[in-house]
Design a protein around this motif. Sequence first.
Motif, PDB file in Angstrom:
ATOM      1  N   GLN A 164     -11.669 -12.666  40.795  1.00 39.20           N
ATOM      2  CA  GLN A 164     -11.299 -13.948  41.385  1.00 39.20           C
ATOM      3  C   GLN A 164     -12.442 -14.510  42.222  1.00 39.20           C
ATOM      4  O   GLN A 164     -12.727 -15.724  42.182  1.00 39.20           O
ATOM      5  CB  GLN A 164     -10.037 -13.772  42.231  1.00 39.20           C
ATOM      6  N   ALA A 165     -13.122 -13.658  42.957  1.00 37.66           N
ATOM      7  CA  ALA A 165     -14.261 -14.113  43.765  1.00 37.66           C
ATOM      8  C   ALA A 165     -15.394 -14.616  42.877  1.00 37.66           C
ATOM      9  O   ALA A 165     -16.036 -15.641  43.172  1.00 37.66           O
ATOM     10  CB  ALA A 165     -14.752 -12.969  44.656  1.00 37.66           C
ATOM     11  N   ILE A 166     -15.644 -13.921  41.777  1.00 36.78           N
ATOM     12  CA  ILE A 166     -16.699 -14.332  40.848  1.00 36.78           C
ATOM     13  C   ILE A 166     -16.376 -15.689  40.233  1.00 36.78           C
ATOM     14  O   ILE A 166     -17.238 -16.572  40.143  1.00 36.78           O
ATOM     15  CB  ILE A 166     -16.884 -13.262  39.752  1.00 36.78           C
ATOM     16  N   LEU A 167     -15.139 -15.882  39.841  1.00 30.95           N
ATOM     17  CA  LEU A 167     -14.744 -17.146  39.232  1.00 30.95           C
ATOM     18  C   LEU A 167     -14.811 -18.298  40.228  1.00 30.95           C
ATOM     19  O   LEU A 167     -15.260 -19.404  39.891  1.00 30.95           O
ATOM     20  CB  LEU A 167     -13.341 -17.022  38.648  1.00 30.95           C
ATOM     21  N   ARG A 168     -14.358 -18.052  41.456  1.00 34.43           N
ATOM     22  CA  ARG A 168     -14.450 -19.097  42.484  1.00 34.43           C
ATOM     23  C   ARG A 168     -15.902 -19.494  42.711  1.00 34.43           C
ATOM     24  O   ARG A 168     -16.241 -20.686  42.789  1.00 34.43           O
ATOM     25  CB  ARG A 168     -13.838 -18.613  43.806  1.00 34.43           C
ATOM     26  N   PHE A 169     -16.751 -18.493  42.830  1.00 33.64           N
ATOM     27  CA  PHE A 169     -18.169 -18.751  43.073  1.00 33.64           C
ATOM     28  C   PHE A 169     -18.787 -19.526  41.912  1.00 33.64           C
ATOM     29  O   PHE A 169     -19.509 -20.515  42.112  1.00 33.64           O
ATOM     30  CB  PHE A 169     -18.913 -17.434  43.267  1.00 33.64           C
ATOM     31  N   ALA A 170     -18.518 -19.090  40.690  1.00 34.17           N
ATOM     32  CA  ALA A 170     -19.113 -19.730  39.522  1.00 34.17           C
ATOM     33  C   ALA A 170     -18.686 -21.186  39.412  1.00 34.17           C
ATOM     34  O   ALA A 170     -19.507 -22.068  39.123  1.00 34.17           O
ATOM     35  CB  ALA A 170     -18.731 -18.964  38.261  1.00 34.17           C
ATOM     36  N   ALA A 171     -17.410 -21.457  39.639  1.00 38.43           N
ATOM     37  CA  ALA A 171     -16.924 -22.823  39.549  1.00 38.43           C
ATOM     38  C   ALA A 171     -17.609 -23.716  40.582  1.00 38.43           C
ATOM     39  O   ALA A 171     -18.000 -24.848  40.282  1.00 38.43           O
ATOM     40  CB  ALA A 171     -15.411 -22.845  39.738  1.00 38.43           C
ATOM     41  N   ALA A 172     -17.770 -23.211  41.793  1.00 38.91           N
ATOM     42  CA  ALA A 172     -18.396 -23.998  42.858  1.00 38.91           C
ATOM     43  C   ALA A 172     -19.887 -24.204  42.612  1.00 38.91           C
ATOM     44  O   ALA A 172     -20.448 -25.245  42.970  1.00 38.91           O
ATOM     45  CB  ALA A 172     -18.174 -23.312  44.205  1.00 38.91           C
ATOM     46  N   ALA A 173     -20.522 -23.207  41.970  1.00 40.66           N
ATOM     47  CA  ALA A 173     -21.968 -23.254  41.785  1.00 40.66           C
ATOM     48  C   ALA A 173     -22.376 -23.881  40.458  1.00 40.66           C
ATOM     49  O   ALA A 173     -23.568 -24.035  40.181  1.00 40.66           O
ATOM     50  CB  ALA A 173     -22.535 -21.836  41.866  1.00 40.66           C
ATOM     51  N   GLY A 174     -21.403 -24.231  39.626  1.00 41.20           N
ATOM     52  CA  GLY A 174     -21.729 -24.802  38.328  1.00 41.20           C
ATOM     53  C   GLY A 174     -22.225 -23.778  37.325  1.00 41.20           C
ATOM     54  O   GLY A 174     -22.943 -24.127  36.378  1.00 41.20           O
ATOM     55  N   LEU A 175     -21.851 -22.523  37.513  1.00 42.50           N
ATOM     56  CA  LEU A 175     -22.233 -21.451  36.585  1.00 42.50           C
ATOM     57  C   LEU A 175     -21.075 -21.143  35.639  1.00 42.50           C
ATOM     58  O   LEU A 175     -19.915 -21.435  35.933  1.00 42.50           O
ATOM     59  CB  LEU A 175     -22.608 -20.176  37.349  1.00 42.50           C
ATOM     60  N   GLY A 176     -21.396 -20.520  34.525  1.00 44.47           N
ATOM     61  CA  GLY A 176     -20.382 -20.001  33.635  1.00 44.47           C
ATOM     62  C   GLY A 176     -20.143 -18.522  33.907  1.00 44.47           C
ATOM     63  O   GLY A 176     -20.909 -17.879  34.624  1.00 44.47           O
ATOM     64  N   VAL A 177     -19.075 -18.007  33.328  1.00 46.85           N
ATOM     65  CA  VAL A 177     -18.764 -16.574  33.413  1.00 46.85           C
ATOM     66  C   VAL A 177     -18.427 -16.097  32.008  1.00 46.85           C
ATOM     67  O   VAL A 177     -17.616 -16.718  31.305  1.00 46.85           O
ATOM     68  CB  VAL A 177     -17.566 -16.298  34.350  1.00 46.85           C
ATOM     69  N   THR A 178     -19.053 -15.006  31.589  1.00 41.68           N
ATOM     70  CA  THR A 178     -18.728 -14.421  30.298  1.00 41.68           C
ATOM     71  C   THR A 178     -18.564 -12.922  30.447  1.00 41.68           C
ATOM     72  O   THR A 178     -19.038 -12.331  31.426  1.00 41.68           O
ATOM     73  CB  THR A 178     -19.801 -14.743  29.244  1.00 41.68           C
ATOM     74  N   VAL A 179     -17.887 -12.314  29.485  1.00 39.98           N
ATOM     75  CA  VAL A 179     -17.598 -10.880  29.534  1.00 39.98           C
ATOM     76  C   VAL A 179     -18.236 -10.197  28.333  1.00 39.98           C
ATOM     77  O   VAL A 179     -18.086 -10.654  27.195  1.00 39.98           O
ATOM     78  CB  VAL A 179     -16.082 -10.614  29.527  1.00 39.98           C
TER      79      VAL A 179
END
Length: 458
Positions: free
Chosen positions: A54-69
């Motif tokens: 959840q912390a990673i997703l919050r950070f990515a959304a705010a920073a304009g980054l994507g998240v992949t697994v």
Amino acid sequence: MTSASELLALRAELTGTLLLPGDTDYEAARRPWNLSVDQHPAAIAEPADVADLQAILRFAAAAGLGVTVQPNGHGANGDLRGVVLVRPARFDSLAVDTQARVLRAGAGVNWGRALDELDGTGLVALAGSNAEVNVVALAIAGGHSMFSRRYGITARSIISVELVDAAGVVHRVSDADDAELIWALRGGGGLFGIVTEIELALYPGDAIFGGGLTFPAESAEAVITAALELARDEPELGVDIGMMRFPDVEHLPPHLRGRTVATVNLVHLGDEATGRAFADRITSVAEPIADALTNFTIGGLAAVAAEPVDPMPSAEFGAAITGLDAAFAREFVDAFLSGADRGLMRCGIRLLGGAIADELGADRAVVGAMQADGLVSAGVLLFDPTIDVDAAFAPLRELVAKHPGGRPLPSFLGSGATLAGAYDPDVLERLAAVKQRVDPGGVIRSNRPLGWLDQTVG
């Protein structure tokens, strides 16, 4: 552009680990299984729990980054710039409910461990051919098993998933909870959330017989023809055919060193006598140079294909194909030999039919009933920089063009391919609608983007 100080602040927030470019272990951690894919993520996370995700997703959304697994990196498909790469190794829960016939596996569990857990239960899961492939990753990407002609494609065995969506909300997704989302997850891959656990249906399989047969190249046409006829007559028998060219190197067994060979792998859910009768239809036309047929338990499934488990640089080609008859066997052998002279190392065809083509329940999964006769999977090792990959694959591409079988499973697509290679435009449009609903900001990126849309939603 995200600053190093912002990423360091995220690292301090996590219970798990976060590697950044320049960290000692970053270079090793960023490498996928296919070493020819050169990925450079903004950070590599190994979350300890859902709170970390959840912390990673919050950070990515705010920073304009994507998240992949990427559990192990088998599906790596891009450079990952501007993306946080999640390795879910610590999501390692595993349980088998023999009464309900359900396997529950965390996102960090590989098939080898899951199959060991199934040993002695009399049940089988629709596992792939490699013990080092991840359970969740294979299932949500489609997945073909040597049990699929008996029980269907792996994705269609998904009962439910637990995932964290782009907003950080935890969901259990099943047909009862969200029929459209579970439809998309059954073959749509990692577009829709970060899966933390999966439930897969298990099936009866207390007796298993099979293994690999290896033949000299001069017998290839005869044994492949016999195998195709056997598969036609026995629609529940797991069968794959193939050819390989081995280099002349000392670490290989003498019977393979420097040789071109044909292979037939069989998996029979049943008794040895029946399984050997099936195999006799192959060995009666040619003498194998190696025979690994045996009774085995589910924990030994990966030994049938005996695929490599160590990372290596390679180029892959996958396709669906049809029209598999005696004339095709000759064409296939000629195509392989022509490609092998240009660097092609291996080509296999997983035979379809049986439950794979069954329409019953097909509307519940993006991977529906497949009507092709086989799935082609071929590879070129890239240790030699002078190999022309396009030339090596060209004879196989011509063969597929002559015998088109439609679109393959996503798990059979080569590096660089998108879901547009696996699904028709109307299916992609439906997947895009699900994506827009659950992740309108496009935070979660898949190793298989939709293809015909902006990459931010893939």
